[in-house]
Design a protein around this motif. Structure first.
Motif, PDB file in Angstrom:
ATOM      1  N   HIS A   9       9.748 -14.368 -35.151  1.00  0.00           N
ATOM      2  CA  HIS A   9       8.969 -14.210 -33.917  1.00  0.00           C
ATOM      3  C   HIS A   9       8.705 -12.743 -33.568  1.00  0.00           C
ATOM      4  N   GLY A  10       9.159 -11.830 -34.443  1.00  0.00           N
ATOM      5  CA  GLY A  10       9.108 -10.398 -34.124  1.00  0.00           C
ATOM      6  C   GLY A  10       7.711  -9.856 -33.884  1.00  0.00           C
ATOM      7  N   PHE A  11       6.746 -10.277 -34.733  1.00  0.00           N
ATOM      8  CA  PHE A  11       5.392  -9.724 -34.599  1.00  0.00           C
ATOM      9  C   PHE A  11       4.805 -10.093 -33.230  1.00  0.00           C
ATOM     10  N   LEU A  12       4.998 -11.359 -32.878  1.00  0.00           N
ATOM     11  CA  LEU A  12       4.476 -11.847 -31.592  1.00  0.00           C
ATOM     12  C   LEU A  12       5.156 -11.111 -30.426  1.00  0.00           C
ATOM     13  N   ILE A  13       6.464 -10.933 -30.539  1.00  0.00           N
ATOM     14  CA  ILE A  13       7.204 -10.242 -29.464  1.00  0.00           C
ATOM     15  C   ILE A  13       6.695  -8.801 -29.330  1.00  0.00           C
ATOM     16  N   LEU A  16      12.938  -2.698 -23.135  1.00  0.00           N
ATOM     17  CA  LEU A  16      13.567  -3.858 -22.481  1.00  0.00           C
ATOM     18  C   LEU A  16      12.622  -5.054 -22.355  1.00  0.00           C
ATOM     19  N   THR A  17      11.313  -4.813 -22.518  1.00  0.00           N
ATOM     20  CA  THR A  17      10.371  -5.931 -22.377  1.00  0.00           C
ATOM     21  C   THR A  17      10.588  -7.033 -23.431  1.00  0.00           C
ATOM     22  N   PRO A  18      10.900  -6.702 -24.709  1.00  0.00           N
ATOM     23  CA  PRO A  18      11.169  -7.794 -25.648  1.00  0.00           C
ATOM     24  C   PRO A  18      12.300  -8.708 -25.173  1.00  0.00           C
ATOM     25  N   LEU A  19      13.258  -8.145 -24.435  1.00  0.00           N
ATOM     26  CA  LEU A  19      14.350  -8.982 -23.917  1.00  0.00           C
ATOM     27  C   LEU A  19      13.843  -9.886 -22.800  1.00  0.00           C
ATOM     28  N   LEU A  20      12.940  -9.319 -22.010  1.00  0.00           N
ATOM     29  CA  LEU A  20      12.355 -10.106 -20.931  1.00  0.00           C
ATOM     30  C   LEU A  20      11.593 -11.296 -21.524  1.00  0.00           C
ATOM     31  N   LEU A  21      10.924 -11.042 -22.674  1.00  0.00           N
ATOM     32  CA  LEU A  21      10.083 -12.070 -23.293  1.00  0.00           C
ATOM     33  C   LEU A  21      10.882 -13.093 -24.085  1.00  0.00           C
ATOM     34  N   ALA A  22      11.971 -12.631 -24.735  1.00  0.00           N
ATOM     35  CA  ALA A  22      12.563 -13.526 -25.739  1.00  0.00           C
ATOM     36  C   ALA A  22      14.073 -13.692 -25.658  1.00  0.00           C
ATOM     37  N   ALA A  23      14.776 -12.903 -24.854  1.00  0.00           N
ATOM     38  CA  ALA A  23      16.243 -13.015 -24.857  1.00  0.00           C
ATOM     39  C   ALA A  23      16.678 -14.267 -24.098  1.00  0.00           C
ATOM     40  N   SER A  38      11.495  -9.908 -37.235  1.00  0.00           N
ATOM     41  CA  SER A  38      12.351 -10.418 -36.163  1.00  0.00           C
ATOM     42  C   SER A  38      12.816  -9.255 -35.300  1.00  0.00           C
ATOM     43  N   ALA A  39      13.096  -9.559 -34.040  1.00  0.00           N
ATOM     44  CA  ALA A  39      13.542  -8.519 -33.091  1.00  0.00           C
ATOM     45  C   ALA A  39      15.037  -8.690 -32.858  1.00  0.00           C
ATOM     46  N   THR A  85      11.148   6.756 -29.466  1.00  0.00           N
ATOM     47  CA  THR A  85      11.360   7.438 -28.178  1.00  0.00           C
ATOM     48  C   THR A  85      12.695   7.027 -27.561  1.00  0.00           C
ATOM     49  N   ASN A  86      13.404   8.025 -27.056  1.00  0.00           N
ATOM     50  CA  ASN A  86      14.705   7.847 -26.375  1.00  0.00           C
ATOM     51  C   ASN A  86      15.840   7.474 -27.326  1.00  0.00           C
ATOM     52  N   ALA A  87      15.595   7.418 -28.629  1.00  0.00           N
ATOM     53  CA  ALA A  87      16.621   6.872 -29.541  1.00  0.00           C
ATOM     54  C   ALA A  87      17.968   7.578 -29.390  1.00  0.00           C
ATOM     55  N   GLU A  88      17.967   8.902 -29.443  1.00  0.00           N
ATOM     56  CA  GLU A  88      19.255   9.614 -29.472  1.00  0.00           C
ATOM     57  C   GLU A  88      20.036   9.492 -28.165  1.00  0.00           C
ATOM     58  N   VAL A  89      19.370   9.105 -27.088  1.00  0.00           N
ATOM     59  CA  VAL A  89      20.072   8.988 -25.806  1.00  0.00           C
ATOM     60  C   VAL A  89      20.260   7.525 -25.397  1.00  0.00           C
ATOM     61  N   SER A  90      19.888   6.609 -26.285  1.00  0.00           N
ATOM     62  CA  SER A  90      19.866   5.209 -25.872  1.00  0.00           C
ATOM     63  C   SER A  90      21.200   4.507 -26.090  1.00  0.00           C
ATOM     64  N   SER A  91      21.410   3.452 -25.299  1.00  0.00           N
ATOM     65  CA  SER A  91      22.591   2.605 -25.478  1.00  0.00           C
ATOM     66  C   SER A  91      22.352   1.618 -26.616  1.00  0.00           C
ATOM     67  N   PHE A  92      21.134   1.124 -26.715  1.00  0.00           N
ATOM     68  CA  PHE A  92      20.814   0.244 -27.845  1.00  0.00           C
ATOM     69  C   PHE A  92      19.362   0.388 -28.247  1.00  0.00           C
ATOM     70  N   LEU A  93      19.073  -0.110 -29.457  1.00  0.00           N
ATOM     71  CA  LEU A  93      17.720  -0.079 -29.999  1.00  0.00           C
ATOM     72  C   LEU A  93      17.231  -1.518 -30.138  1.00  0.00           C
ATOM     73  N   THR A  94      15.995  -1.768 -29.760  1.00  0.00           N
ATOM     74  CA  THR A  94      15.393  -3.066 -30.054  1.00  0.00           C
ATOM     75  C   THR A  94      14.659  -2.874 -31.382  1.00  0.00           C
ATOM     76  N   VAL A  95      15.275  -3.401 -32.450  1.00  0.00           N
ATOM     77  CA  VAL A  95      14.806  -3.103 -33.810  1.00  0.00           C
ATOM     78  C   VAL A  95      13.983  -4.275 -34.354  1.00  0.00           C
ATOM     79  N   PHE A  96      12.895  -3.933 -35.021  1.00  0.00           N
ATOM     80  CA  PHE A  96      12.067  -4.958 -35.674  1.00  0.00           C
ATOM     81  C   PHE A  96      12.276  -4.855 -37.181  1.00  0.00           C
ATOM     82  N   ALA A  97      12.748  -5.953 -37.786  1.00  0.00           N
ATOM     83  CA  ALA A  97      13.068  -5.933 -39.221  1.00  0.00           C
ATOM     84  C   ALA A  97      12.809  -7.306 -39.829  1.00  0.00           C
TER      85      ALA A  97
END
Ligand SMILES: Cc1cc2nc3c(=O)[nH]c(=O)nc-3n(C[C@H](O)[C@H](O)[C@H](O)COP(=O)(O)OP(=O)(O)OC[C@H]3O[C@@H](n4cnc5c(N)ncnc54)[C@H](O)[C@@H]3O)c2cc1C
Length: 380
Positions: free
Chosen positions: A230-234, A95-102, A182-183, A158-170
């Motif tokens: 901005h993904g690398f920085l995030i 959730l921290t990438p959302l705190l930083l960039a959402a 990008s995130a 970590t937590n992937a199979e139980v998660s509601s969403f993934l913060t993916v870097f691509a």
């Protein structure tokens, strides 16, 4: 002013997390180590008691903790079980990438989702050919109209199979390589996500990790965090905030290993006296106690540097993760040695702690990578 005494708020956080750990984590530590399953009952209780998402702002259902408050909390979770603790803490990583960039709309949407579902999210950076070398990421998110089409392969998430969403870097533009990293938030129920069964591993077995393959997974462009590229920085700024937590969890586990060995050594009689009275055992315990204190000082120093906007906060955070996890590995190994046959048995938690803390030297950047970060910083 340097003052290592905790203030009233910090003491209250410590007491709250210590109490939760005593009721929910320690009693379940062995159970989930053997089950190797995500500890939903503990996570639900953590939500109910305000233990989840500590560092997130209160408006998003967190406790708005500073890094030092987060460190105090994480030490207590680690004292119970790092595996369960990481089930709770890895949510903060995702959730921290959302705190930083959402933007505000995204924060409302995704934090709202997590909070409403009392669920977890996962941080999907690592790939089969991009572990320490994040710039080697090959997953792509190619824009088509108002959608990104995601293809690629992540692992150890970590937590992937139980998660509601993934913060993916691509990569949004593979020709530009990692400069286009990008995130993007990807709901886990999106068609085209192939989730492999979670990996079997040495320790921290209460936390689950999956390999994920993305086959033409479509997500709205509105799920991009910040800007393309901005993904690398995030990703790196996220680690600056969370690495200290890895050190704090290790610190808590080391504390429990030391306390267990200490208590045991006072009761174990050999050659007519408690083994704690053998000088060599007393010295081992003295080293453990000293190294735990040194690690706590560094973890708090790093957290304080971050909280005060110190330019070297990133370096201190790498130092704290490096030192506390190496210390925990040594303390846990020595605790097993002090307790000998009992230490090696599953009657006590020290053998589990020894298996658990090994991982703190590996994830969120191996300790070799932390040394790279530190050496770059001191050479500047
Ligand atoms: C249980 C677990 C949970 C994880 N959770 C997540 C998660 O939630 N999300 C996520 O994205 N990732 C996650 N990871 C991935 C983790 O961050 C990586 O495993 C870690 O960064 C190391 O990558 P690697 O395993 O590919 O090792 P490699 O990068 O292949 O490294 C192999 C060895 O080479 C060393 N090395 C590599 N490069 C250098 C260098 N330049 N200089 C010196 N030594 C070097 C390393 O230190 C290591 O000893 C997790 C991993 C595990 C095992």
């Amino acid at each position: 002013m340097i003052d290592f005494r905790l203030d009233d708020k910090q003491l209250a956080i410590q007491a709250k997390y210590r109490d939760f750990t005593a009721r929910w984590i320690t009693p379940n530590a062995r159970k989930y180590d053997l089950l190797a399953e995500f500890p939903w009952e503990v996570v639900k209780a953590a939500y109910k008691e305000g233990i989840m998402n500590g560092p997130l702002p209160t408006k998003f259902g967190g406790n708005g903790y500073s890094l030092i408050e987060g460190a105090i909390a994480a030490e207590e979770l680690g004292a119970g079980c790092i595996g369960i603790g990481i089930g709770i803490e890895a949510n903060t990583l995702a959730l921290t990438p959302l705190l930083l960039a959402a933007n505000e709309e995204q924060q409302k949407r995704f934090y709202g989702m997590i909070h409403e579902q009392q669920g977890v999210a996962a941080y999907a950076l690592t790939e089969p050919n991009a572990g320490s070398d994040v710039q080697g990421i090959k997953s792509t998110a190619i824009r088509k109209g108002d959608k990104y089409i995601i293809n690629g392969h992540k692992r150890f998430i970590t937590n992937a199979e139980v998660s509601s969403f993934l913060t993916v870097f691509a990569l949004t533009d593979p020709d530009r390589g990692s400069r286009s990293l990008s995130a993007i938030v990807v709901p886990t129920d999106s068609p085209g996500i192939e989730m492999k069964p979670h990996m079997l591993k040495m320790g921290q077995r209460a936390s689950v990790q999956n390999e994920i393959i993305f086959h033409d997974v479509e997500v709205p462009v509105a799920n991009l965090l910040g800007e393309e590229g901005h993904g690398f920085l995030i990703a790196m700024k996220t680690f600056d905030r969370t690495r200290n937590g890895v050190g704090s969890l290790a610190l808590g586990a080391a504390r429990t290993a030391y306390e267990t060995a200490m208590e045991w050594s006072k009761k174990r009689i050999q050659f007519g006296k408690p083994i704690s009275q053998q000088q060599i055992i007393g010295f081992m315990l003295a080293d453990m106690a000293t190294n735990i204190e040194a690690a706590r000082s560094l973890v708090w120093r790093a957290a304080s540097a971050f909280d005060h906007g110190d330019k070297k906060a990133s370096m201190y955070s790498a130092m704290a993760k490096l030192y506390a996890s190496d210390m925990a590995m040594k303390v846990a190994t020595d605790a097993v040695q002090v307790m000998a046959g009992d230490g090696y048995s599953q009657d006590y938690l020290v053998e589990k702690i020894m298996r658990d803390v090994k991982l703190n030297q590996i994830y969120e950047g191996t300790n070799q990578v932390q040394r790279l970060v530190i050496s770059k910083s001191i050479m500047k």
